[in-house]
Design a protein around this motif. Structure first.
Motif, short mmCIF file in Angstrom:
data_model
loop_
_atom_site.label_atom_id
_atom_site.label_comp_id
_atom_site.label_asym_id
_atom_site.label_seq_id
_atom_site.Cartn_x
_atom_site.Cartn_y
_atom_site.Cartn_z
N TRP A 71 -5.80 -5.22 -1.54
CA TRP A 71 -6.14 -5.60 -2.61
C TRP A 71 -7.75 -4.82 -3.17
CZ3 TRP A 71 -2.02 -6.40 -5.88
CH2 TRP A 71 -1.13 -6.42 -4.67
N LYS A 72 -8.76 -4.91 -2.47
CA LYS A 72 -10.13 -4.97 -2.46
C LYS A 72 -9.20 -2.75 -3.03
CE LYS A 72 -14.57 -3.81 -0.74
NZ LYS A 72 -15.36 -4.09 0.59
N ARG A 73 -9.00 -2.43 -1.70
CA ARG A 73 -8.67 -0.82 -2.35
C ARG A 73 -7.86 -0.69 -4.00
NH1 ARG A 73 -4.84 0.45 2.29
NH2 ARG A 73 -4.98 2.36 1.36
N CYS A 74 -7.18 -1.43 -3.98
CA CYS A 74 -6.07 -1.11 -5.21
C CYS A 74 -7.12 -0.95 -6.40
CB CYS A 74 -5.58 -1.99 -5.34
SG CYS A 74 -3.58 -2.12 -4.50
N CYS A 75 -7.99 -2.17 -6.49
CA CYS A 75 -9.00 -2.79 -7.70
C CYS A 75 -10.15 -1.45 -7.10
CB CYS A 75 -9.57 -3.82 -7.35
SG CYS A 75 -8.87 -5.55 -7.46
N CYS A 82 -16.61 -2.91 -10.30
CA CYS A 82 -15.49 -4.49 -9.37
C CYS A 82 -16.25 -5.33 -9.16
CB CYS A 82 -14.67 -3.72 -8.83
SG CYS A 82 -12.87 -2.76 -8.64
N ASP A 83 -16.62 -6.22 -9.81
CA ASP A 83 -17.63 -7.41 -9.58
C ASP A 83 -16.76 -8.81 -9.32
OD1 ASP A 83 -19.34 -9.31 -9.93
OD2 ASP A 83 -19.92 -9.28 -11.72
N ILE A 84 -16.52 -8.81 -7.79
CA ILE A 84 -15.45 -9.86 -7.26
C ILE A 84 -16.00 -10.93 -7.32
CG2 ILE A 84 -16.91 -9.82 -5.13
CD1 ILE A 84 -13.57 -10.34 -4.26
N SER A 85 -17.23 -11.21 -7.91
CA SER A 85 -17.81 -12.71 -8.05
C SER A 85 -17.37 -13.37 -8.97
CB SER A 85 -19.13 -12.55 -8.07
OG SER A 85 -20.07 -11.56 -9.29
N GLN A 86 -16.86 -12.39 -10.47
CA GLN A 86 -16.31 -12.86 -11.69
C GLN A 86 -14.97 -13.42 -11.02
OE1 GLN A 86 -18.47 -13.56 -14.09
NE2 GLN A 86 -19.68 -12.22 -13.16
N TYR A 87 -14.24 -13.63 -10.28
CA TYR A 87 -12.42 -13.95 -10.08
C TYR A 87 -13.24 -15.12 -8.87
CZ TYR A 87 -12.36 -9.84 -13.45
OH TYR A 87 -11.81 -9.06 -14.11
N ASP A 88 -14.09 -15.05 -8.71
CA ASP A 88 -13.56 -16.61 -7.31
C ASP A 88 -14.09 -15.80 -6.16
OD1 ASP A 88 -13.88 -18.47 -9.16
OD2 ASP A 88 -12.08 -18.61 -9.05
N TYR A 89 -14.13 -14.45 -5.77
CA TYR A 89 -14.12 -13.13 -4.40
C TYR A 89 -13.07 -13.63 -4.50
CZ TYR A 89 -19.24 -14.20 -4.81
OH TYR A 89 -20.83 -14.37 -5.49
N SER A 90 -11.84 -12.96 -5.28
CA SER A 90 -10.25 -12.98 -4.91
C SER A 90 -10.01 -11.46 -5.52
CB SER A 90 -9.80 -13.97 -5.82
OG SER A 90 -8.08 -13.98 -5.07
N TRP A 91 -9.81 -10.82 -4.12
CA TRP A 91 -10.48 -8.64 -5.38
C TRP A 91 -7.96 -9.18 -5.14
CZ3 TRP A 91 -13.52 -5.33 -5.03
CH2 TRP A 91 -14.26 -5.51 -4.34
N LYS A 92 -7.54 -10.53 -5.19
CA LYS A 92 -5.60 -10.21 -5.73
C LYS A 92 -5.69 -10.87 -7.25
CE LYS A 92 -1.79 -11.17 -3.96
NZ LYS A 92 -0.83 -12.14 -3.33
N ARG A 93 -6.91 -12.26 -7.33
CA ARG A 93 -6.94 -12.23 -8.04
C ARG A 93 -7.42 -11.46 -9.69
NH1 ARG A 93 -11.03 -17.00 -10.69
NH2 ARG A 93 -10.95 -16.32 -13.21
N MET A 94 -8.19 -10.14 -9.51
CA MET A 94 -9.27 -9.41 -10.02
C MET A 94 -7.59 -8.49 -9.71
SD MET A 94 -11.91 -6.46 -9.14
CE MET A 94 -13.54 -7.49 -9.08
N PHE A 95 -7.26 -7.73 -9.63
CA PHE A 95 -6.38 -7.13 -9.68
C PHE A 95 -5.14 -7.67 -10.64
CE2 PHE A 95 -2.75 -4.62 -9.24
CZ PHE A 95 -2.44 -3.48 -8.95
#
Length: 442
Positions: A71-75, A82-95
Motif C-alpha cells: 500500500w505504500k508503493r500504491c500511495c 504522502c504524509d502517513i502521520s496524518q493517517y495514523d501511520y497506515s498506508w492502507k488507510r491513506m490509499f
C-alpha cells in the motif's frame, strides 16, 4: 581453457534464487487466485508485498493484502506527497481515503454513474475514518449568449433559484450511511480551476445541499468532527444543519469558519452549545456582531463541555466582547479563546482583566489585532500578576505599550515555567509510585 560467456553479463551461480524465493514469486504472480496467499503466515505475506504488481485490481487486494509495503508503493505511485502521520501511520488507510476523495471530487452529478462510488464504497468502507473534500462539481450547464457586442449571459441564477435541479452537488447520503468508521468530514463547496466558466454559484452550498446533508448526518452516528468551510453558509442554511446535530451522539467538533453567519447563525450555534456535546467550536471570519455575540455568551456561560472557541475576524465589538468575557466567570471548561480582529478596545480589556483574577481554567487567549491601547494593556498587566493559569497570550498589534506588554509576557513566562515544574513533579511522583508497586510485586 574453455570459458562460458553468458547472455546476461551479470549472471552468476551465486545469484540463483532460492526455492523459497521462487515460491514467493509464484504466489505473487497468482495472488488473484487468493487461496495460496490466504494460507501464508503474516511474515510471509509481508515479504511478498514487495513483489505484488501495482496493477492488481482493488477488489482483489482490498481485503486480501494487509497494511504494509504494497500500500505504500500504491500511495507513492499515485501521489507525490504522502504524509502517513496524518493517517495514523497506515498506508492502507491513506490509499482508500484519498482514493474515495478523488472519486467524489471528480464526480459530476447526473453524468457520472453513481455505481462508480458504490463499487468503491464496498472496498473502502472498512478503512475510511476521514474524508477531506476540497471541491464539489456541479452539473454541466449550457448558457445562452447574447449578441457579440453584449457579453452578459441572458440566463443567470438568482438566490431564489438555488434549489433548481440544475444546481446540484454530490449527495453524501449513501456514502455516509456506508462508512461505518467515519469520524471526520471536511467539506468545501467550491470548484478548482474553473477558468472562463467562473460563476459565484460554483462557490456556495445550496438549500438543497443542506437538506441532503441533514438526512446524511442522521445516518452517520460515528461522526466526531464536521468542517464546512468557505461555502457561503448563511443563517438560513445553517439552521437545518445544526438542528439535526443537536441529538448527535458523538459530534465533538464543529468548524464553520470563513462563511457568512450572522445573528441567526449565532443563535443556531448557541442552541447546539446548549443541547449538544461540543468540545471545539470554530466560527472565525464570519459576520457575527454584537447581538450574535451576546447570544453565544449566554450559551457559553451555561456550557460545561466546550474547551476551544475561535471567534477571530468577526464584528462583536466591545459590547459583544464584554458579554463573551463575562461568560467566563461562570464557565469552568473553556481553555482556549480567540477574539482577534473583533474591533475590541480598552473597555473589553478592563472587563477581561477583572475576569482573569478569578478564572482558573483559561490557558490560551488571543487578543491580537484589536485596539486595546495603553489603558487596556495596563489593566491586563495588573491582572496577570495574580493569574497563574494563563500560559499563552497573543497581544500583537493591540497598541499596548512596551512596558505593559513586557509585564504581560513575563507573567505568561512565569506561568509556563510553573506548569513545567508541576509536570516534572507529577512525572517523578508517578515514577516513584510505579517503582514501589514493582518492588512489592517482586
Amino acid at each position: 581453457m574453455r570459458s562460458i560467456i553468458a547472455e546476461d553479463p551479470n549472471w552468476s551461480l551465486d545469484l540463483v534464487p532460492s526455492l523459497s524465493s521462487l515460491c514467493q514469486r509464484c504466489i505473487a504472480d497468482t495472488v488473484e487466485e487468493k487461496y495460496l496467499f490466504e494460507k501464508l503466515t503474516p511474515e510471509l505475506k509481508d515479504s511478498i508485498q514487495s513483489r505484488l504488481s501495482l496493477s492488481l485490481p482493488l477488489h482483489v487486494t482490498a481485503d486480501l493484502v494487509p497494511d504494509g509495503l504494497f500500500w505504500k508503493r500504491c500511495c507513492q505511485q499515485r501521489w507525490k506527497i504522502c504524509d502517513i502521520s496524518q493517517y495514523d501511520y497506515s498506508w492502507k488507510r491513506m490509499f482508500f481515503e484519498r482514493h474515495l476523495e478523488n472519486l467524489i471530487e471528480l464526480f459530476i452529478p447526473e453524468e457520472t454513474e453513481f455505481k462508480v462510488i458504490l463499487d468503491a464504497l464496498a472496498l473502502c468502507k472498512n478503512y475510511v475514518k476521514r474524508l477531506n473534500i476540497t471541491q464539489l462539481l456541479l452539473t454541466s450547464r449550457k448558457f445562452v449568449k447574447g449578441r457579440e457586442d453584449d457579453q452578459n449571459e441572458i440566463a443567470t441564477l438568482s438566490n431564489e433559484e438555488e434549489d433548481d435541479p440544475s444546481i446540484c452537488h454530490f449527495d453524501f447520503g449513501p456514502v455516509l450511511a456506508e462508512l461505518i468508521h467515519l469520524e471526520e468530514l471536511h467539506l468545501v463547496y467550491t470548484i478548482k480551476q474553473c477558468g472562463m466558466n467562473f460563476e459565484w454559484t460554483m462557490f456556495q452550498i445550496t438549500d438543497r445541499d443542506c437538506r441532503a446533508l441533514t438526512l446524511a448526518f442522521k445516518g452517520c452516528k460515528t461522526l466526531k468532527v464536521l468542517r464546512i468551510r468557505q461555502s457561503q453558509v448563511d443563517d438560513k442554511k445553517c439552521r437545518p444543519l445544526l438542528r439535526c446535530l443537536m441529538d448527535h451522539p458523538s459530534l465533538i467538533e464543529l468548524d464553520l469558519a470563513h462563511n457568512i453567519l450572522r445573528d441567526g447563525g449565532a443563535r443556531s450555534v448557541a442552541e447546539l452549545l446548549s443541547k449538544g456535546r461540543l468540545e471545539k467550536l470554530n466560527i472565525c471570519n464570519n459576520e457575527i456582531d454584537v447581538h450574535g455575540a451576546k447570544i453565544l455568551a449566554q450559551a457559553l456561560s451555561n456550557n460545561s463541555t466546550l474547551r476551544y472557541l475561535n471567534m477571530r475576524l468577526n464584528q462583536v465589538r466591545d459590547e459583544g466582547g464584554q458579554a463573551i468575557v463575562e461568560a467566563l466567570q461562570n464557565n469552568t471548561t473553556l481553555t482556549y479563546l480567540h477574539l482577534g480582529g473583533n474591533d475590541l478596545t480598552s473597555i473589553t480589556a478592563v472587563v477581561l482583566s477583572k475576569v482573569l483574577l478569578k478564572n482558573e481554567t483559561l490557558k490560551t487567549l488571543n487578543l491580537s489585532c484589536n485596539s486595546l491601547g495603553e489603558v487596556g494593556g495596563k489593566a491586563l498587566a495588573e491582572a496577570m500578576v495574580h493569574n497563574s493559569t494563563l500560559t499563552e497570550c497573543d497581544i500583537r498589534q493591540t497598541e499596548i505599550d512596551e512596558t505593559n506588554a513586557a509585564s504581560i509576557n513575563k507573567a505568561i513566562w512565569d506561568n509556563q515555567c510553573a506548569d513545567c515544574e508541576k509536570e516534572n513533579h507529577d512525572v517523578a511522583s508517578l515514577s516513584d509510585l510505579m517503582g514501589r508497586i514493582i518492588t512489592k510485586v517482586l
